[in-house]
Write a protein that holds these residues in place. Structure first.
Motif, mmCIF file in Angstrom:
data_model
loop_
_atom_site.group_PDB
_atom_site.id
_atom_site.type_symbol
_atom_site.label_atom_id
_atom_site.label_comp_id
_atom_site.label_asym_id
_atom_site.label_seq_id
_atom_site.Cartn_x
_atom_site.Cartn_y
_atom_site.Cartn_z
ATOM 1 N N ARG A 138 9.767 -0.824 -2.472
ATOM 2 C CA ARG A 138 10.728 -0.199 -3.437
ATOM 3 C C ARG A 138 10.353 -0.373 -4.486
ATOM 4 N N ALA A 139 10.298 -1.509 -5.037
ATOM 5 C CA ALA A 139 9.889 -2.126 -6.350
ATOM 6 C C ALA A 139 8.380 -1.831 -6.720
ATOM 7 N N VAL A 140 7.245 -2.123 -6.001
ATOM 8 C CA VAL A 140 6.363 -0.891 -6.766
ATOM 9 C C VAL A 140 6.624 0.610 -6.758
ATOM 10 N N ALA A 141 7.854 1.213 -5.791
ATOM 11 C CA ALA A 141 7.575 2.530 -6.096
ATOM 12 C C ALA A 141 8.096 2.997 -7.066
ATOM 13 N N TYR A 142 9.388 2.324 -7.307
ATOM 14 C CA TYR A 142 10.083 2.737 -8.826
ATOM 15 C C TYR A 142 9.516 2.286 -9.803
ATOM 16 N N TYR A 143 8.833 1.123 -9.514
ATOM 17 C CA TYR A 143 7.632 1.249 -11.268
ATOM 18 C C TYR A 143 6.826 2.520 -11.281
ATOM 19 N N PHE A 163 3.614 -6.156 -18.501
ATOM 20 C CA PHE A 163 2.978 -6.119 -19.537
ATOM 21 C C PHE A 163 2.703 -4.097 -19.220
ATOM 22 N N GLU A 164 2.267 -4.065 -18.704
ATOM 23 C CA GLU A 164 2.416 -2.353 -18.594
ATOM 24 C C GLU A 164 3.403 -1.415 -19.216
ATOM 25 N N ASN A 165 4.355 -1.796 -19.480
ATOM 26 C CA ASN A 165 5.533 -1.660 -20.414
ATOM 27 C C ASN A 165 5.776 -1.786 -21.670
ATOM 28 N N GLY A 166 4.384 -2.893 -22.219
ATOM 29 C CA GLY A 166 4.717 -2.872 -23.814
ATOM 30 C C GLY A 166 4.831 -4.374 -23.945
ATOM 31 N N ARG A 167 5.893 -5.096 -22.694
ATOM 32 C CA ARG A 167 6.111 -6.126 -22.803
ATOM 33 C C ARG A 167 5.556 -6.932 -22.891
ATOM 34 N N ALA A 168 4.067 -7.743 -23.908
ATOM 35 C CA ALA A 168 2.997 -8.715 -22.782
ATOM 36 C C ALA A 168 4.042 -10.395 -23.168
ATOM 37 N N LEU A 185 0.585 -0.947 0.138
ATOM 38 C CA LEU A 185 0.090 0.042 -0.075
ATOM 39 C C LEU A 185 0.904 1.451 -0.249
ATOM 40 N N VAL A 186 2.241 1.229 1.010
ATOM 41 C CA VAL A 186 2.670 2.666 0.921
ATOM 42 C C VAL A 186 2.939 2.683 -0.966
ATOM 43 N N GLY A 187 3.849 1.707 -1.484
ATOM 44 C CA GLY A 187 5.163 1.331 -2.950
ATOM 45 C C GLY A 187 3.583 2.478 -3.646
ATOM 46 N N PHE A 188 2.399 2.094 -3.198
ATOM 47 C CA PHE A 188 1.199 2.238 -4.305
ATOM 48 C C PHE A 188 0.425 3.544 -4.115
ATOM 49 N N LEU A 189 0.618 3.906 -2.684
ATOM 50 C CA LEU A 189 -0.246 5.006 -2.914
ATOM 51 C C LEU A 189 0.537 6.731 -2.396
ATOM 52 N N ARG A 190 1.728 5.982 -1.460
ATOM 53 C CA ARG A 190 2.599 7.126 -1.743
ATOM 54 C C ARG A 190 3.470 7.546 -2.690
ATOM 55 N N THR A 191 4.021 8.867 -2.871
ATOM 56 C CA THR A 191 5.053 9.150 -3.475
ATOM 57 C C THR A 191 6.764 8.091 -3.291
ATOM 58 N N GLU A 192 7.865 7.684 -3.942
ATOM 59 C CA GLU A 192 8.554 7.679 -4.148
ATOM 60 C C GLU A 192 9.608 7.839 -2.827
ATOM 61 N N ALA A 193 9.382 9.315 -2.778
ATOM 62 C CA ALA A 193 10.598 9.825 -1.229
ATOM 63 C C ALA A 193 9.664 9.147 -0.355
ATOM 64 N N GLN A 194 8.460 9.614 0.021
ATOM 65 C CA GLN A 194 8.136 8.849 1.257
ATOM 66 C C GLN A 194 8.211 7.354 1.204
ATOM 67 N N THR A 195 7.810 7.079 0.476
ATOM 68 C CA THR A 195 8.187 4.954 0.042
ATOM 69 C C THR A 195 9.243 4.779 0.699
ATOM 70 N N LEU A 196 10.501 5.682 0.269
ATOM 71 C CA LEU A 196 12.017 5.691 0.363
ATOM 72 C C LEU A 196 12.403 5.899 2.165
ATOM 73 N N SER A 197 11.240 6.986 2.474
ATOM 74 C CA SER A 197 11.990 8.154 3.752
ATOM 75 C C SER A 197 11.523 6.119 4.646
ATOM 76 N N ARG A 198 10.202 5.389 4.949
ATOM 77 C CA ARG A 198 10.114 4.554 5.278
ATOM 78 C C ARG A 198 10.646 2.920 4.983
ATOM 79 N N TYR A 199 11.399 3.044 3.797
ATOM 80 C CA TYR A 199 11.591 1.725 3.448
ATOM 81 C C TYR A 199 12.857 1.979 2.579
ATOM 82 N N PRO A 200 14.253 2.859 3.636
ATOM 83 C CA PRO A 200 15.396 3.029 2.903
ATOM 84 C C PRO A 200 16.153 1.468 2.389
ATOM 85 N N SER A 251 8.202 4.567 -13.110
ATOM 86 C CA SER A 251 9.106 4.306 -14.635
ATOM 87 C C SER A 251 10.221 4.061 -14.263
ATOM 88 N N GLN A 252 10.802 4.082 -13.167
ATOM 89 C CA GLN A 252 12.514 3.331 -12.543
ATOM 90 C C GLN A 252 12.526 1.239 -13.335
#
Length: 459
Positions: free
Chosen positions: A283-288, A322-327, A256-271, A291-292
């Motif tokens: 972090r995987a969700v936040a980077y995704y 899938f969502e990056n065109g590699r179905a 939920l943090v990865g999907f609903l918070r910003t990347e900075a907020q996610t990395l603050s909680r999960y450095p 677009s990293q």
């Protein structure tokens, strides 16, 4: 998430909350909120609630759970046997036991039949209001206009006062029932006490300043003290969360943090210094989302290497591809997620849409059985119906594609579009078949709904 958090936000139209665990002053309303679908989080919530529901004498399969994308700390029961949980509640809980305490409280509302009784209480309260208005009219007629006006203007307060006394009793009953269900399942009720103490008690000064007829719940201090005394007497008061419950809780919050918070907020909680699996997951969700993709896949590759049998690691990798065109590349990951967690509609839909997008007609032939299996379990899943329409279209079956589009619009309450698609489907389907009869049913019901809505607008 599949229909993932980023793709499955949809309106929960028609639901109005009737009983809430964490709301402070008034009953909650979900009519304008968005719902999140996620196979992993839904599975964890079902695992948490099933023993509680059984302890309450309910059948877990009869209870539906919904996740509301809302930062407020709230959960509620609505429309019979539906439990709604806000994302804010999941993120605010400090441990699984606190979340389980709230879920047990909502179970108490269902087992106690509080929704039906609330409707009766509303009717009784309206009677009080009407009596007050009637007395006011009589007072005015008797030459006491000031007294009459006071009675009429206070009629709503009289009604609300009568109603909130009823809801306060229900809330206290649900608290006590929750403690009993937790105890029967070998779990501590301390989480519910702690949750109320930490998340509701700080706002009690606001409640005590509000008019009494607006306070639908007992004062937090009273609830906490009443619960505390009973909980401390129970044999399982000192029971701790199981390792599995702790694992599920950590991954729910991370996702939920990865999907609903910003990347900075996610990395603050999960450095990046935190190499635990939940931290990598967040972090995987936040980077995704940022677009990293290389960073996202890097974290996921580590997770999959550590736990190749985790269906949701596989699902997330498939979603990213899938969502990056590699179905085509996403298909093995979605297939693996289905193998590891079979018969989960959201995972089946993920695989089906990847097959259709990557392989055209051949993919659609493989996708249709998956989508039909998902729909058998979730007949009102509009996303599944949309994907089925696309798969049928790839197969060249226009009439069944239009029927699927009719079902999609019917599920979301778009009756004019449902009528249009069903009419077109009916003209191309063979008579005396289930598909033809279904198209007729949609035409009939949608036409009735459209007429009723037109009649209401004219009024």
């Amino acid at each position: 998430m599949a229909a993932s958090l980023s793709h499955a936000l949809k309106t929960c139209a028609g639901f109005a909350a009737a009983a809430s665990a964490a709301v402070l002053l008034s009953v909650s309303d979900a009519s304008a909120q968005s719902m999140i679908r996620d196979a992993e989080i839904e599975d964890s919530l079902h695992v948490y609630t099933a023993p509680l529901l059984t302890a309450a004498g309910l059948t877990p399969a009869d209870i539906d759970l919904y996740i509301i994308n809302d930062d407020s700390i709230n959960a509620f029961v609505s429309n019979g046997q539906n439990i709604f949980v806000h994302t804010g509640l999941i993120l605010a809980a400090d441990n699984p036991n606190e979340l389980l305490g709230v879920l047990a409280h909502e179970t108490g509302h269902i087992a106690g039949g509080h929704l039906a009784r609330s409707r009766e209480a509303i009717g009784q309260s309206m009677g009080v209001s009407l009596i007050s208005i009637g007395l006011g009219v009589l007072a005015i007629a008797a030459g006491a206009p000031d007294a009459g006006a006071a009675l009429i203007s206070g009629s709503q307060a009289f009604a609300m006062g009568n109603y909130v006394r009823h809801t306060q009793v229900q809330e206290s009953a649900a608290d006590q029932a929750a403690m009993q269900y937790l105890e029967r399942t070998g779990q501590s009720g301390q989480g519910l006490v702690d949750f109320f103490n930490e998340n509701m008690r700080p706002y009690e000064f606001m409640m005590r300043r509000a008019p009494p007829y607006l306070i639908t719940h007992p004062y937090s201090s009273d609830r906490v003290e009443s619960l505390r005394v009973r909980v401390e007497e129970q044999p399982h008061h000192d029971a701790t969360d199981s390792a599995e419950n702790l694992r599920r809780f950590a991954f729910m919050q991370a996702k939920l943090v990865g999907f609903l918070r910003t990347e900075a907020q996610t990395l603050s909680r999960y450095p990046t210094s935190d190499t635990s699996q939940p931290a990598r997951y967040a972090r995987a969700v936040a980077y995704y989302r940022a677009s990293q993709l290389d960073l996202a896949r890097g974290e996921l590759n580590v997770l999959i290497a550590e736990d190749p049998n985790n269906a949701y690691f596989q699902e997330l990798m498939g979603q990213i591809l899938f969502e990056n065109g590699r179905a085509e590349e996403s298909i093995p990951y979605h297939q693996r997620s289905n193998d590891l967690a079979p018969n989960q509609p959201l995972l089946q839909i993920n695989l089906a849409r990847a097959l259709t997008a990557a392989r055209g007609r051949a993919g659609a032939d493989a996708a249709v059985p998956l989508l039909q299996a998902a729909i058998d379990r979730e007949p009102d899943n509009a996303f599944a119906w949309r994907e089925l329409a696309q798969a049928r279209n790839q197969q060249g079956n226009e009439s069944l594609a239009e029927l699927a589009s009719a079902e999609q619009n019917f599920a979301i309450g778009n009756f004019p579009a449902a009528l249009n698609f069903a009419e077109r489907a009916r003209r191309g389907l063979a008579r005396n078949t289930p598909s033809y009869q279904r198209s007729v049913d949609i035409v009939t019901f949608s036409s009735t709904q459209i007429r009723d809505m037109d009649r209401e607008r004219r009024r």
